[in-house]
Design an enzyme around this catalytic site. Structure first.
Site, mmCIF file in Angstrom:
data_model
loop_
_atom_site.group_PDB
_atom_site.id
_atom_site.type_symbol
_atom_site.label_atom_id
_atom_site.label_comp_id
_atom_site.label_asym_id
_atom_site.label_seq_id
_atom_site.Cartn_x
_atom_site.Cartn_y
_atom_site.Cartn_z
ATOM 1 N N LYS A 177 16.355 32.204 59.594
ATOM 2 C CA LYS A 177 15.445 33.309 59.927
ATOM 3 C C LYS A 177 14.068 32.712 60.208
ATOM 4 O O LYS A 177 13.513 31.998 59.369
ATOM 5 C CB LYS A 177 15.354 34.290 58.759
ATOM 6 C CG LYS A 177 14.306 35.387 58.945
ATOM 7 C CD LYS A 177 14.097 36.164 57.661
ATOM 8 C CE LYS A 177 13.472 35.334 56.575
ATOM 9 N NZ LYS A 177 12.064 34.927 56.873
ATOM 10 N N ASP A 179 14.451 39.807 52.012
ATOM 11 C CA ASP A 179 14.753 39.263 53.342
ATOM 12 C C ASP A 179 16.193 39.517 53.780
ATOM 13 O O ASP A 179 16.536 39.271 54.937
ATOM 14 C CB ASP A 179 14.499 37.747 53.368
ATOM 15 C CG ASP A 179 13.046 37.401 53.654
ATOM 16 O OD1 ASP A 179 12.279 38.308 54.019
ATOM 17 O OD2 ASP A 179 12.686 36.227 53.506
ATOM 18 N N ILE A 192 12.830 29.725 55.845
ATOM 19 C CA ILE A 192 13.699 30.184 56.930
ATOM 20 C C ILE A 192 14.873 31.005 56.386
ATOM 21 O O ILE A 192 15.910 31.148 57.040
ATOM 22 C CB ILE A 192 14.206 29.017 57.805
ATOM 23 C CG1 ILE A 192 14.792 27.883 56.967
ATOM 24 C CG2 ILE A 192 13.070 28.507 58.697
ATOM 25 C CD1 ILE A 192 15.367 26.739 57.794
#
Length: 286
Positions: free
Chosen positions: A10, A137, A100
Protein backbone atom coordinates in the site's frame (compact mmCIF):
# COMPACT_ATOMS: atom_id res chain seq x y z
CA UNK A 1 -9.03 -25.71 -1.10
CA UNK A 2 -5.71 -24.66 -2.53
CA UNK A 3 -5.74 -20.93 -3.05
CA UNK A 4 -3.34 -18.03 -3.42
CA UNK A 5 -3.94 -14.37 -2.73
CA UNK A 6 -1.61 -11.44 -3.37
CA UNK A 7 -1.10 -8.87 -0.62
CA UNK A 8 0.30 -5.87 -2.51
CA UNK A 9 2.19 -2.98 -0.93
CA UNK A 10 0.00 0.00 0.00
CA UNK A 11 1.53 3.31 -1.10
CA UNK A 12 0.30 6.66 0.24
CA UNK A 13 0.77 9.08 -2.67
CA UNK A 14 -0.03 11.85 -0.19
CA UNK A 15 -1.06 11.70 3.46
CA UNK A 16 -2.57 14.62 5.38
CA UNK A 17 -3.28 14.42 9.11
CA UNK A 18 -6.51 16.41 9.31
CA UNK A 19 -7.40 16.13 13.00
CA UNK A 20 -7.54 13.98 16.09
CA UNK A 21 -10.52 12.34 17.75
CA UNK A 22 -11.19 12.45 21.48
CA UNK A 23 -10.06 8.81 21.73
CA UNK A 24 -6.63 9.76 20.39
CA UNK A 25 -6.99 8.32 16.89
CA UNK A 26 -5.79 10.64 14.14
CA UNK A 27 -7.97 11.57 11.18
CA UNK A 28 -6.33 11.19 7.78
CA UNK A 29 -6.80 12.06 4.15
CA UNK A 30 -4.78 10.02 1.68
CA UNK A 31 -4.66 8.85 -1.92
CA UNK A 32 -3.65 5.21 -1.87
CA UNK A 33 -2.27 3.09 -4.71
CA UNK A 34 -0.90 -0.47 -4.68
CA UNK A 35 2.22 -2.14 -6.03
CA UNK A 36 4.70 -2.99 -7.39
CA UNK A 37 5.64 -5.61 -4.77
CA UNK A 38 3.47 -7.98 -2.74
CA UNK A 39 3.41 -10.61 -0.06
CA UNK A 40 1.57 -13.82 -0.95
CA UNK A 41 -0.84 -15.82 1.17
CA UNK A 42 -1.47 -19.48 0.36
CA UNK A 43 -4.23 -21.64 1.80
CA UNK A 44 -4.71 -25.39 1.94
CA UNK A 45 -7.03 -27.69 3.92
CA UNK A 46 -6.17 -28.11 7.59
CA UNK A 47 -7.63 -29.72 10.67
CA UNK A 48 -7.11 -26.54 12.63
CA UNK A 49 -5.78 -23.07 11.92
CA UNK A 50 -2.03 -22.84 11.30
CA UNK A 51 0.30 -20.26 9.79
CA UNK A 52 3.76 -20.82 8.36
CA UNK A 53 5.82 -17.76 7.45
CA UNK A 54 8.57 -17.92 4.84
CA UNK A 55 10.32 -15.54 2.48
CA UNK A 56 13.03 -12.88 2.83
CA UNK A 57 11.35 -11.04 5.73
CA UNK A 58 9.95 -14.07 7.55
CA UNK A 59 12.37 -13.71 10.47
CA UNK A 60 10.88 -10.35 11.43
CA UNK A 61 7.53 -12.06 12.10
CA UNK A 62 8.82 -15.27 13.66
CA UNK A 63 8.42 -14.11 17.30
CA UNK A 64 4.77 -13.11 16.76
CA UNK A 65 2.39 -15.62 18.39
CA UNK A 66 -0.72 -13.95 16.97
CA UNK A 67 -0.02 -12.63 13.49
CA UNK A 68 -2.66 -10.35 11.94
CA UNK A 69 -3.38 -13.10 9.40
CA UNK A 70 -4.46 -15.45 12.19
CA UNK A 71 -6.50 -12.73 13.88
CA UNK A 72 -8.27 -12.02 10.57
CA UNK A 73 -8.98 -15.73 10.07
CA UNK A 74 -10.43 -16.13 13.56
CA UNK A 75 -12.52 -12.97 13.24
CA UNK A 76 -14.01 -14.12 9.94
CA UNK A 77 -14.75 -17.61 11.30
CA UNK A 78 -16.40 -16.17 14.40
CA UNK A 79 -18.51 -13.78 12.31
CA UNK A 80 -19.68 -16.58 10.02
CA UNK A 81 -20.07 -19.19 12.75
CA UNK A 82 -17.77 -21.69 11.05
CA UNK A 83 -14.70 -23.56 12.34
CA UNK A 84 -11.41 -21.76 11.70
CA UNK A 85 -9.69 -24.48 9.69
CA UNK A 86 -6.93 -23.81 7.19
CA UNK A 87 -3.23 -24.38 6.71
CA UNK A 88 -1.94 -20.94 5.73
CA UNK A 89 1.47 -19.99 4.39
CA UNK A 90 2.55 -16.36 4.23
CA UNK A 91 5.41 -15.55 1.86
CA UNK A 92 6.77 -12.35 3.40
CA UNK A 93 8.42 -10.26 0.67
CA UNK A 94 7.59 -6.78 2.03
CA UNK A 95 9.71 -5.23 4.80
CA UNK A 96 8.06 -5.07 8.23
CA UNK A 97 7.10 -1.75 9.92
CA UNK A 98 7.93 0.07 6.70
CA UNK A 99 4.95 2.30 5.85
CA UNK A 100 3.56 0.19 3.02
CA UNK A 101 0.90 -1.69 4.98
CA UNK A 102 2.44 -5.14 4.80
CA UNK A 103 0.61 -6.53 7.83
CA UNK A 104 -2.63 -4.85 6.82
CA UNK A 105 -2.36 -6.18 3.27
CA UNK A 106 -1.70 -9.67 4.65
CA UNK A 107 -4.81 -9.52 6.87
CA UNK A 108 -6.93 -8.26 3.97
CA UNK A 109 -5.62 -11.12 1.82
CA UNK A 110 -6.60 -13.57 4.57
CA UNK A 111 -10.15 -12.20 4.63
CA UNK A 112 -10.46 -12.48 0.84
CA UNK A 113 -8.88 -15.92 0.59
CA UNK A 114 -10.78 -17.53 3.47
CA UNK A 115 -14.09 -15.96 2.48
CA UNK A 116 -13.71 -17.85 -0.82
CA UNK A 117 -12.22 -21.00 0.69
CA UNK A 118 -15.00 -21.37 3.26
CA UNK A 119 -17.73 -20.45 0.72
CA UNK A 120 -19.05 -17.61 2.86
CA UNK A 121 -19.86 -14.84 0.35
CA UNK A 122 -19.70 -12.32 3.20
CA UNK A 123 -21.41 -9.05 2.23
CA UNK A 124 -18.85 -6.31 1.45
CA UNK A 125 -20.11 -4.06 4.26
CA UNK A 126 -19.67 -6.84 6.83
CA UNK A 127 -16.18 -7.64 5.53
CA UNK A 128 -15.32 -3.92 5.71
CA UNK A 129 -16.49 -3.77 9.34
CA UNK A 130 -14.43 -6.85 10.22
CA UNK A 131 -11.38 -5.30 8.57
CA UNK A 132 -11.76 -2.02 10.46
CA UNK A 133 -11.90 -3.81 13.81
CA UNK A 134 -8.60 -5.50 12.96
CA UNK A 135 -6.73 -2.33 11.89
CA UNK A 136 -7.24 1.10 10.35
CA UNK A 137 -5.37 0.31 7.09
CA UNK A 138 -7.06 -3.02 6.43
CA UNK A 139 -10.32 -1.70 4.86
CA UNK A 140 -8.46 0.11 2.07
CA UNK A 141 -6.37 -3.01 1.46
CA UNK A 142 -9.44 -5.22 0.96
CA UNK A 143 -10.07 -4.11 -2.62
CA UNK A 144 -6.34 -3.54 -3.35
CA UNK A 145 -7.07 -0.84 -5.91
CA UNK A 146 -6.48 2.95 -5.90
CA UNK A 147 -8.71 4.64 -3.31
CA UNK A 148 -9.23 7.82 -1.30
CA UNK A 149 -8.87 6.90 2.37
CA UNK A 150 -10.22 9.22 5.07
CA UNK A 151 -11.34 9.24 8.70
CA UNK A 152 -9.29 6.78 10.72
CA UNK A 153 -9.34 4.47 7.71
CA UNK A 154 -13.01 3.57 7.70
CA UNK A 155 -13.92 5.92 4.86
CA UNK A 156 -12.79 4.36 1.57
CA UNK A 157 -13.97 6.04 -1.63
CA UNK A 158 -13.04 5.67 -5.31
CA UNK A 159 -9.83 7.42 -6.26
CA UNK A 160 -9.47 9.80 -9.18
CA UNK A 161 -8.74 7.89 -12.38
CA UNK A 162 -4.98 7.37 -12.34
CA UNK A 163 -3.01 7.63 -15.60
CA UNK A 164 -0.54 4.93 -16.68
CA UNK A 165 2.49 5.26 -14.39
CA UNK A 166 4.97 3.27 -12.36
CA UNK A 167 6.41 3.28 -8.86
CA UNK A 168 9.83 2.69 -7.39
CA UNK A 169 9.85 1.65 -3.73
CA UNK A 170 12.99 1.85 -1.60
CA UNK A 171 13.61 1.05 2.05
CA UNK A 172 16.99 1.57 3.74
CA UNK A 173 16.52 -1.31 6.16
CA UNK A 174 15.27 0.57 9.21
CA UNK A 175 11.93 0.01 10.95
CA UNK A 176 9.64 2.89 11.91
CA UNK A 177 6.76 1.85 14.19
CA UNK A 178 3.68 3.92 13.30
CA UNK A 179 2.79 5.01 16.88
CA UNK A 180 6.32 6.38 17.35
CA UNK A 181 6.03 8.54 14.23
CA UNK A 182 2.60 9.91 15.20
CA UNK A 183 3.91 10.81 18.66
CA UNK A 184 6.76 12.75 17.06
CA UNK A 185 4.43 14.77 14.80
CA UNK A 186 4.05 18.45 15.75
CA UNK A 187 2.37 21.50 14.25
CA UNK A 188 -1.14 22.19 12.97
CA UNK A 189 -3.40 19.79 11.15
CA UNK A 190 -3.70 19.88 7.36
CA UNK A 191 -6.83 20.47 5.28
CA UNK A 192 -8.39 17.78 3.14
CA UNK A 193 -7.02 17.77 -0.39
CA UNK A 194 -9.03 18.84 -3.42
CA UNK A 195 -8.53 16.29 -6.20
CA UNK A 196 -9.81 16.18 -9.79
CA UNK A 197 -11.71 13.29 -11.31
CA UNK A 198 -8.63 12.27 -13.27
CA UNK A 199 -5.23 13.37 -14.58
CA UNK A 200 -4.24 13.32 -18.28
CA UNK A 201 -0.81 11.82 -17.62
CA UNK A 202 1.71 10.93 -14.93
CA UNK A 203 3.41 14.34 -15.10
CA UNK A 204 0.15 16.15 -14.40
CA UNK A 205 -0.60 13.84 -11.49
CA UNK A 206 2.88 14.35 -10.04
CA UNK A 207 2.54 18.13 -10.31
CA UNK A 208 -0.76 18.03 -8.41
CA UNK A 209 0.60 15.67 -5.75
CA UNK A 210 3.68 17.87 -5.29
CA UNK A 211 1.39 20.60 -3.92
CA UNK A 212 0.33 18.15 -1.21
CA UNK A 213 2.56 16.28 1.25
CA UNK A 214 3.02 13.45 3.70
CA UNK A 215 2.56 15.00 7.13
CA UNK A 216 4.47 12.11 8.72
CA UNK A 217 7.58 12.63 6.62
CA UNK A 218 9.17 15.31 8.84
CA UNK A 219 8.75 13.39 12.12
CA UNK A 220 9.97 10.20 10.43
CA UNK A 221 13.11 11.99 9.22
CA UNK A 222 13.67 13.38 12.71
CA UNK A 223 13.58 9.81 14.05
CA UNK A 224 15.47 8.16 11.16
CA UNK A 225 17.47 10.77 9.18
CA UNK A 226 18.32 8.18 6.52
CA UNK A 227 14.76 8.61 5.19
CA UNK A 228 15.80 12.00 3.79
CA UNK A 229 18.74 10.33 2.03
CA UNK A 230 16.41 7.82 0.38
CA UNK A 231 14.07 10.54 -0.86
CA UNK A 232 16.99 12.54 -2.26
CA UNK A 233 18.47 9.49 -3.99
CA UNK A 234 15.14 8.66 -5.65
CA UNK A 235 14.51 12.27 -6.68
CA UNK A 236 17.92 12.40 -8.39
CA UNK A 237 17.08 9.54 -10.76
CA UNK A 238 16.30 10.33 -14.42
CA UNK A 239 12.58 10.43 -15.07
CA UNK A 240 11.52 10.77 -11.44
CA UNK A 241 8.39 12.94 -11.32
CA UNK A 242 7.87 12.89 -7.55
CA UNK A 243 9.76 11.45 -4.57
CA UNK A 244 8.13 11.09 -1.17
CA UNK A 245 7.85 8.84 1.88
CA UNK A 246 4.91 6.42 2.09
CA UNK A 247 2.77 6.11 5.21
CA UNK A 248 4.78 6.36 8.41
CA UNK A 249 7.99 5.23 6.64
CA UNK A 250 10.69 4.31 6.22
CA UNK A 251 9.80 3.13 2.70
CA UNK A 252 9.90 5.94 0.14
CA UNK A 253 8.63 5.99 -3.42
CA UNK A 254 9.34 7.59 -6.74
CA UNK A 255 6.65 8.20 -9.33
CA UNK A 256 7.68 7.54 -12.95
CA UNK A 257 5.89 7.64 -16.28
CA UNK A 258 7.03 4.14 -17.27
CA UNK A 259 7.98 0.87 -15.60
CA UNK A 260 11.27 0.85 -17.54
CA UNK A 261 12.29 4.19 -16.03
CA UNK A 262 11.32 3.05 -12.53
CA UNK A 263 13.31 -0.18 -12.88
CA UNK A 264 16.36 1.66 -14.19
CA UNK A 265 16.18 3.99 -11.20
CA UNK A 266 15.93 1.05 -8.79
CA UNK A 267 19.08 -0.46 -10.28
CA UNK A 268 20.97 2.77 -9.52
CA UNK A 269 20.17 2.79 -5.81
CA UNK A 270 22.43 1.24 -3.15
CA UNK A 271 22.45 -2.56 -3.14
CA UNK A 272 21.92 -2.57 0.64
CA UNK A 273 18.47 -1.03 0.25
CA UNK A 274 15.34 -3.07 -0.44
CA UNK A 275 13.83 -1.93 -3.73
CA UNK A 276 10.94 -2.85 -5.99
CA UNK A 277 9.82 -1.19 -9.21
CA UNK A 278 7.09 -1.61 -11.78
CA UNK A 279 3.57 -0.57 -12.75
CA UNK A 280 0.74 -0.14 -10.28
CA UNK A 281 -0.80 -3.38 -9.03
CA UNK A 282 -3.94 -4.43 -10.92
CA UNK A 283 -6.44 -6.06 -8.56
CA UNK A 284 -8.09 -7.98 -11.42
CA UNK A 285 -4.76 -9.59 -12.24
CA UNK A 286 -4.05 -10.74 -8.72
Amino acid sequence: MSLREAAPAKVNLFLHVTGRRDDGYHLLDSLVAFGPAADELRGAPGGGLTLTVEGPFAAALAPEPDNLVLRAARALAAHAGVPARAALTLVKRLPVASGIGGGSADAAAALRLLDRAWGLATPPAALHALALRLGADIPVCLAARPARMQGVGEVVRPAPRLPPCALLLANPGVALPTPEVFRARTGPFSPEAVLPDSWPDAAAMAAALAALRNDLEAPAIALRPVVADVISAIAAQPGCLLARMSGSGATCFGLFATAAAAKAAAAALPDAWWTAAGPLYEATAG
